[in-house]
Design a protein around this motif. Sequence first.
Motif, PDB file in Angstrom:
ATOM      1  N   LYS A   1       1.012  -1.070  -0.244  1.00  0.00           N
ATOM      2  CA  LYS A   1       0.176   0.013   0.359  1.00  0.00           C
ATOM      3  C   LYS A   1       1.022   0.358   0.097  1.00  0.00           C
ATOM      4  CE  LYS A   1      -4.218   2.602   2.421  1.00  0.00           C
ATOM      5  NZ  LYS A   1      -4.180   2.274   1.142  1.00  0.00           N
ATOM      6  N   LEU A   2       0.737   1.906  -0.328  1.00  0.00           N
ATOM      7  CA  LEU A   2       0.967   3.494  -0.250  1.00  0.00           C
ATOM      8  C   LEU A   2       0.348   4.525  -0.741  1.00  0.00           C
ATOM      9  CD1 LEU A   2       3.118   2.577  -4.458  1.00  0.00           C
ATOM     10  CD2 LEU A   2       3.982   2.029  -2.386  1.00  0.00           C
ATOM     11  N   GLU A   3       1.624   5.329  -0.453  1.00  0.00           N
ATOM     12  CA  GLU A   3       0.497   7.145   0.076  1.00  0.00           C
ATOM     13  C   GLU A   3       1.587   8.102  -1.117  1.00  0.00           C
ATOM     14  OE1 GLU A   3       0.386   7.640   3.920  1.00  0.00           O
ATOM     15  OE2 GLU A   3      -0.757   6.024   4.653  1.00  0.00           O
ATOM     16  N   TYR A   4       0.823   8.302  -1.919  1.00  0.00           N
ATOM     17  CA  TYR A   4       1.901   9.126  -2.938  1.00  0.00           C
ATOM     18  C   TYR A   4       0.170  10.447  -3.612  1.00  0.00           C
ATOM     19  CZ  TYR A   4      -0.207   6.348  -6.158  1.00  0.00           C
ATOM     20  OH  TYR A   4      -1.298   5.158  -7.315  1.00  0.00           O
TER      21      TYR A   4
ATOM     22  N   LEU B   1       0.056  -1.603  -4.905  1.00  0.00           N
ATOM     23  CA  LEU B   1       1.448  -2.107  -6.021  1.00  0.00           C
ATOM     24  C   LEU B   1       1.182  -3.461  -6.177  1.00  0.00           C
ATOM     25  CD1 LEU B   1       3.524  -1.349  -7.278  1.00  0.00           C
ATOM     26  CD2 LEU B   1       5.260  -1.473  -5.430  1.00  0.00           C
ATOM     27  N   THR B   2       1.296  -4.550  -7.099  1.00  0.00           N
ATOM     28  CA  THR B   2       1.400  -5.953  -6.928  1.00  0.00           C
ATOM     29  C   THR B   2       2.688  -6.168  -7.914  1.00  0.00           C
ATOM     30  OG1 THR B   2      -0.342  -5.650  -7.014  1.00  0.00           O
ATOM     31  CG2 THR B   2      -0.110  -7.641  -7.393  1.00  0.00           C
ATOM     32  N   VAL B   3       3.691  -7.099  -6.849  1.00  0.00           N
ATOM     33  CA  VAL B   3       5.223  -7.305  -7.719  1.00  0.00           C
ATOM     34  C   VAL B   3       5.045  -8.754  -8.155  1.00  0.00           C
ATOM     35  CG1 VAL B   3       6.783  -6.925  -7.903  1.00  0.00           C
ATOM     36  CG2 VAL B   3       5.835  -4.718  -6.915  1.00  0.00           C
TER      37      VAL B   3
ATOM     38  N   ASN C   1      10.366 -13.792  -7.699  1.00  0.00           N
ATOM     39  CA  ASN C   1      11.350 -13.728  -7.003  1.00  0.00           C
ATOM     40  C   ASN C   1      12.071 -12.491  -5.747  1.00  0.00           C
ATOM     41  OD1 ASN C   1      11.067 -16.402  -7.410  1.00  0.00           O
ATOM     42  ND2 ASN C   1      12.499 -16.801  -8.490  1.00  0.00           N
ATOM     43  N   VAL C   2      11.102 -12.185  -5.013  1.00  0.00           N
ATOM     44  CA  VAL C   2      11.804 -10.496  -4.624  1.00  0.00           C
ATOM     45  C   VAL C   2      11.217 -10.710  -3.335  1.00  0.00           C
ATOM     46  CG1 VAL C   2      11.471  -8.338  -4.943  1.00  0.00           C
ATOM     47  CG2 VAL C   2      10.246 -10.107  -6.774  1.00  0.00           C
ATOM     48  N   ASP C   3      12.434  -9.979  -2.545  1.00  0.00           N
ATOM     49  CA  ASP C   3      11.922  -9.957  -1.375  1.00  0.00           C
ATOM     50  C   ASP C   3      11.184  -8.782  -0.713  1.00  0.00           C
ATOM     51  OD1 ASP C   3      12.812  -9.991   1.851  1.00  0.00           O
ATOM     52  OD2 ASP C   3      14.981  -9.484   1.439  1.00  0.00           O
ATOM     53  N   PRO C   4      10.437  -8.694  -0.357  1.00  0.00           N
ATOM     54  CA  PRO C   4       9.607  -7.418   0.153  1.00  0.00           C
ATOM     55  C   PRO C   4      10.234  -6.743   1.143  1.00  0.00           C
ATOM     56  CG  PRO C   4       8.337  -9.806   1.234  1.00  0.00           C
ATOM     57  CD  PRO C   4       9.849 -10.233   0.636  1.00  0.00           C
ATOM     58  N   VAL C   5      11.004  -6.749   2.113  1.00  0.00           N
ATOM     59  CA  VAL C   5      11.254  -5.910   2.622  1.00  0.00           C
ATOM     60  C   VAL C   5      12.308  -5.335   1.807  1.00  0.00           C
ATOM     61  CG1 VAL C   5      13.386  -5.058   4.559  1.00  0.00           C
ATOM     62  CG2 VAL C   5      12.098  -7.649   4.458  1.00  0.00           C
ATOM     63  N   VAL C   6      13.218  -6.015   0.850  1.00  0.00           N
ATOM     64  CA  VAL C   6      13.943  -4.857  -0.128  1.00  0.00           C
ATOM     65  C   VAL C   6      13.214  -3.677  -1.121  1.00  0.00           C
ATOM     66  CG1 VAL C   6      15.574  -4.484  -2.192  1.00  0.00           C
ATOM     67  CG2 VAL C   6      15.880  -7.073  -0.425  1.00  0.00           C
TER      68      VAL C   6
ATOM     69  N   CYS D   1       7.706   7.358  -0.450  1.00  0.00           N
ATOM     70  CA  CYS D   1       6.319   7.567   0.006  1.00  0.00           C
ATOM     71  C   CYS D   1       5.890   6.755   0.741  1.00  0.00           C
ATOM     72  CB  CYS D   1       4.960   7.305  -1.143  1.00  0.00           C
ATOM     73  SG  CYS D   1       5.818   5.485  -2.018  1.00  0.00           S
ATOM     74  N   HIS D   2       5.274   6.296   1.641  1.00  0.00           N
ATOM     75  CA  HIS D   2       5.102   5.468   2.976  1.00  0.00           C
ATOM     76  C   HIS D   2       4.289   4.746   2.581  1.00  0.00           C
ATOM     77  CE1 HIS D   2       4.167   4.490   6.982  1.00  0.00           C
ATOM     78  NE2 HIS D   2       3.133   4.084   6.995  1.00  0.00           N
ATOM     79  N   THR D   3       4.838   3.756   2.473  1.00  0.00           N
ATOM     80  CA  THR D   3       4.477   1.470   2.393  1.00  0.00           C
ATOM     81  C   THR D   3       4.578   1.160   2.875  1.00  0.00           C
ATOM     82  OG1 THR D   3       6.362   2.562   0.487  1.00  0.00           O
ATOM     83  CG2 THR D   3       5.486   0.433   0.385  1.00  0.00           C
ATOM     84  N   GLU D   4       3.890   0.434   2.897  1.00  0.00           N
ATOM     85  CA  GLU D   4       3.323  -0.717   3.529  1.00  0.00           C
ATOM     86  C   GLU D   4       2.839  -1.831   3.322  1.00  0.00           C
ATOM     87  OE1 GLU D   4      -0.301   0.083   6.227  1.00  0.00           O
ATOM     88  OE2 GLU D   4       0.452   2.161   6.542  1.00  0.00           O
ATOM     89  N   ILE D   5       3.287  -3.152   3.588  1.00  0.00           N
ATOM     90  CA  ILE D   5       3.226  -4.615   3.237  1.00  0.00           C
ATOM     91  C   ILE D   5       1.897  -4.870   3.025  1.00  0.00           C
ATOM     92  CG2 ILE D   5       3.791  -6.634   3.084  1.00  0.00           C
ATOM     93  CD1 ILE D   5       6.946  -5.827   4.179  1.00  0.00           C
ATOM     94  N   LEU D   6       0.960  -4.949   2.467  1.00  0.00           N
ATOM     95  CA  LEU D   6      -0.612  -5.652   2.524  1.00  0.00           C
ATOM     96  C   LEU D   6      -0.435  -7.213   2.542  1.00  0.00           C
ATOM     97  CD1 LEU D   6      -2.594  -3.110   1.258  1.00  0.00           C
ATOM     98  CD2 LEU D   6      -2.488  -3.428   2.978  1.00  0.00           C
ATOM     99  N   SER D   7       0.123  -8.009   2.359  1.00  0.00           N
ATOM    100  CA  SER D   7       0.114  -9.423   1.582  1.00  0.00           C
ATOM    101  C   SER D   7       1.399 -10.296   1.290  1.00  0.00           C
ATOM    102  CB  SER D   7      -0.935  -9.890   1.307  1.00  0.00           C
ATOM    103  OG  SER D   7      -1.323  -8.994  -0.109  1.00  0.00           O
ATOM    104  N   VAL D   8       1.765 -10.743   1.285  1.00  0.00           N
ATOM    105  CA  VAL D   8       3.275 -11.664   1.167  1.00  0.00           C
ATOM    106  C   VAL D   8       2.615 -13.562   1.059  1.00  0.00           C
ATOM    107  CG1 VAL D   8       5.524 -12.487   1.412  1.00  0.00           C
ATOM    108  CG2 VAL D   8       4.502  -9.847   1.913  1.00  0.00           C
TER     109      VAL D   8
END
Length: 144
Positions: A7-10, A41-43, A46-51, A60-67
Amino acid sequence: MMKVVLKLEYLDEKVKQKVMKKVSVVEGVDSMSIDTKDKKLTVTGNVDPVVLVSKLKKLCHTEILSVGPAKEPEKKKDEPKKEDAKKTDDKKKAAVATAAIKAYPAPVLYQYQYQQPYPDYATPVPAYQHYYSVEEDPNSCVIC
């Protein structure tokens, strides 16, 4: 394959474009999409969500909603027959590749790979420098 939803806040489209550029450079990203209505944002890849979050936190302020795992499209029953033929071809290719690798001799490991350069030469001694004090130099300007 992972699916990461952030979730992005822009506020404007310019930040959105910068987010897309930052995410596209990250190693392992297969696809990405932004839902402008929900600002998600949906990605996938093979990506690390922390990266991802660390790359985007400057923009912008970013929150992880689901992995979670990315859902692959279901395949028809006719396709496994084609895949069996492909698997046998892949096994043959793998057998040929391993035989080619075994044909080469093992690499020689050297015990002393890194040596200090010129061990016989002595290091030069630095020359002494003479420092002048304020009282010795008649041309010095000192506010008294």
